[in-house]
Scaffold this motif. Structure first.
Motif, PDB file in Angstrom:
ATOM      1  N   PHE A   1      -1.313   2.805  -1.408  1.00 27.45           N
ATOM      2  CA  PHE A   1      -0.872   2.491  -2.778  1.00 27.45           C
ATOM      3  C   PHE A   1       0.639   2.678  -2.924  1.00 27.45           C
ATOM      4  CE2 PHE A   1       0.082   5.024  -6.712  1.00 27.45           C
ATOM      5  CZ  PHE A   1       0.136   3.976  -7.621  1.00 27.45           C
ATOM      6  N   LEU A   2       1.133   3.848  -2.495  1.00 24.83           N
ATOM      7  CA  LEU A   2       2.556   4.156  -2.696  1.00 24.83           C
ATOM      8  C   LEU A   2       3.442   3.207  -1.880  1.00 24.83           C
ATOM      9  CD1 LEU A   2       2.359   8.072  -2.494  1.00 24.83           C
ATOM     10  CD2 LEU A   2       2.639   6.691  -4.568  1.00 24.83           C
ATOM     11  N   LEU A   3       3.018   2.946  -0.649  1.00 26.78           N
ATOM     12  CA  LEU A   3       3.872   2.122   0.226  1.00 26.78           C
ATOM     13  C   LEU A   3       3.814   0.650  -0.162  1.00 26.78           C
ATOM     14  CD1 LEU A   3       3.152   3.994   3.582  1.00 26.78           C
ATOM     15  CD2 LEU A   3       5.239   4.096   2.209  1.00 26.78           C
ATOM     16  N   SER A   4       2.628   0.205  -0.603  1.00 29.01           N
ATOM     17  CA  SER A   4       2.565  -1.203  -0.998  1.00 29.01           C
ATOM     18  C   SER A   4       3.347  -1.418  -2.303  1.00 29.01           C
ATOM     19  CB  SER A   4       1.124  -1.698  -1.114  1.00 29.01           C
ATOM     20  OG  SER A   4       0.511  -1.015  -2.172  1.00 29.01           O
ATOM     21  N   GLU A   5       3.468  -0.370  -3.094  1.00 27.99           N
ATOM     22  CA  GLU A   5       4.283  -0.475  -4.320  1.00 27.99           C
ATOM     23  C   GLU A   5       5.752  -0.149  -4.047  1.00 27.99           C
ATOM     24  OE1 GLU A   5       3.530  -1.516  -7.270  1.00 27.99           O
ATOM     25  OE2 GLU A   5       1.361  -1.700  -7.082  1.00 27.99           O
ATOM     26  N   LYS A   6       6.058   0.069  -2.775  1.00 24.79           N
ATOM     27  CA  LYS A   6       7.464   0.274  -2.336  1.00 24.79           C
ATOM     28  C   LYS A   6       8.130   1.480  -2.987  1.00 24.79           C
ATOM     29  CE  LYS A   6       8.331  -4.414  -0.799  1.00 24.79           C
ATOM     30  NZ  LYS A   6       6.940  -4.828  -0.777  1.00 24.79           N
ATOM     31  N   ILE A   7       7.428   2.580  -2.919  1.00 28.40           N
ATOM     32  CA  ILE A   7       8.004   3.823  -3.450  1.00 28.40           C
ATOM     33  C   ILE A   7       9.266   4.182  -2.657  1.00 28.40           C
ATOM     34  CG2 ILE A   7       6.589   5.350  -1.946  1.00 28.40           C
ATOM     35  CD1 ILE A   7       6.424   7.245  -4.441  1.00 28.40           C
TER      36      ILE A   7
END
Ligand code: GLY
Length: 369
Positions: free
Chosen positions: A87-93
């Motif tokens: 979730f975090l990486l696909s949302e480019k945190i």
């Protein structure tokens, strides 16, 4: 609105305690994120109850991106952790953003560990919604997931930037969770001493476990005590260890019941009963601890009685440690408010104290040496 600082130099952070203080959350979060992004991870129960309201509030600060994870200890797994990373990486945190965990101890452990490890560390904060979370789990930066070999075996110390304890959320807490949180309050009572014992007694005698005028001061005393220990011993090598009062036995009882049958705080009540018994080695100590032991006893009828496998409980207590050459450590009470760390306890003493705490449980298996 009491605010207690966990004094860790540049990494110091406040634990804010109050009731119905959501309107004050917005400026706090704004200060933490500036122009960066906000990732909110909710426990499913908390999302169902408060997600809309919190979402609306947080929209005043940023456009929050949300993830909901299943409630309960079973979520502290590599699989759920992987979901959070995805979730975090696909949302480019980025490392300037903020992850906000909303829930109890499971959520702060799991989300805190994700925050500690994703991109080698992203700032995070907690809105703590359970009593156990408010007085213990959300404070001090211990983050972890479970492993087949035991609880919290994979983790990191990663301090949050803010811990937000709004006691209004306790009104919807299932009663077992509330009692479990009381287990931690009982622990702090043993550690802090008579002043808290008197307050906790009055609170219980009042008959209303949601009487915030009495509960909030108990939360504040516990948080203050823990904040001082964390500031003095962040990574748990010395003084912080006293926070494990009742936990060595409690953990063993939790394992003996089979994970999930007793909540951590419920097993802790029985663990404190065992620790109190083991502390009373002399008549003078026994007498001095009697009011505390009685208070613990008054909570025993409130915890469930799953069948306990004695062999597994004892193994959790002793055998694993023996295998690694370590002696089990017990936190005992010299007297109320005076914890000591003890390693040279005779196996027979341990056995007797465990049996004392489990005297009215249905037991299976044997206690071997
Ligand atoms: N829950 C014990 C600690 O934070 O050290």
């Amino acid at each position: 609105m009491p605010e207690i600082s966990v004094k860790l130099g540049k990494r110091a952070y406040p634990v804010v305690i109050g009731s119905g203080m959501e309107h004050r959350l917005v400026p706090r979060i704004r200060k933490l994120i500036g122009r960066n992004r906000l990732f909110v991870i909710y426990d499913a129960q908390v999302y169902a109850l408060y997600g809309q309201r919190l979402g609306k509030l947080l929209k005043q600060v940023a456009r929050p991106v949300n993830l909901v994870i299943p409630a309960g200890e079973k979520s502290k797994t590599p699989a759920q952790l992987g979901r959070i990373y995805d979730f975090l990486l696909s949302e480019k945190i980025t490392r300037s953003d903020l992850i906000l965990a909303c829930g109890g101890g499971v959520v702060s452990d799991l989300v805190g560990y994700a925050a500690a490890t994703v991109l080698r560390g992203v700032p995070w904060a907690v809105i703590s919604t359970t009593l156990l979370g408010m007085v213990d789990a959300s404070i001090g930066g211990k983050t972890a997931i479970n492993h087949a070999r035991g609880k919290n075996l994979v983790g990191a110390f990663w301090q949050p930037r803010l811990v937000w304890c709004d006691t209004q959320y306790l009104a919807t807490l299932p009663s077992r969770e509330l009692i479990g949180g009381m287990g931690e309050l009982l622990k702090y009572t043993g550690l802090i001493g008579q002043s808290v014992l008197t307050k906790l007694r009055a609170f219980i005698d009042g008959g209303d476990l949601l009487d915030m005028s009495r509960l909030q001061p108990l939360i504040v005393s516990s948080v203050r005590y823990k904040a001082n220990l964390v500031a003095a011993d962040e990574t748990d090598h010395s003084r912080r260890r006293v926070l494990n009062l009742g936990h060595t036995f409690g953990h063993a009882i939790e394992v003996g019941a089979g994970y999930g049958r007793l909540l951590h705080g419920e097993a802790l009540v029985a663990g404190l009963k065992a620790a109190c018994h083991m502390s009373g080695t002399t008549l003078a100590r026994k007498r001095a601890l009697q009011p505390y032991c009685c208070l613990i006893e008054s909570f025993m009828p409130l915890i469930p009685r799953p069948r306990i496998d004695l062999h597994r409980a004892f193994e959790a207590l002793f055998v694993d440690k023996k295998r690694t050459g370590e002696r089990p450590k017990f936190i005992l009470l010299e007297k109320l408010g005076q914890p000591i760390i003890v390693t040279n306890v005779k196996t027979d003493e341990v056995r007797k104290s465990l049996m004392f705490a489990l005297s009215d449980f249905e037991l299976t298996g044997e206690l071997n040496d």
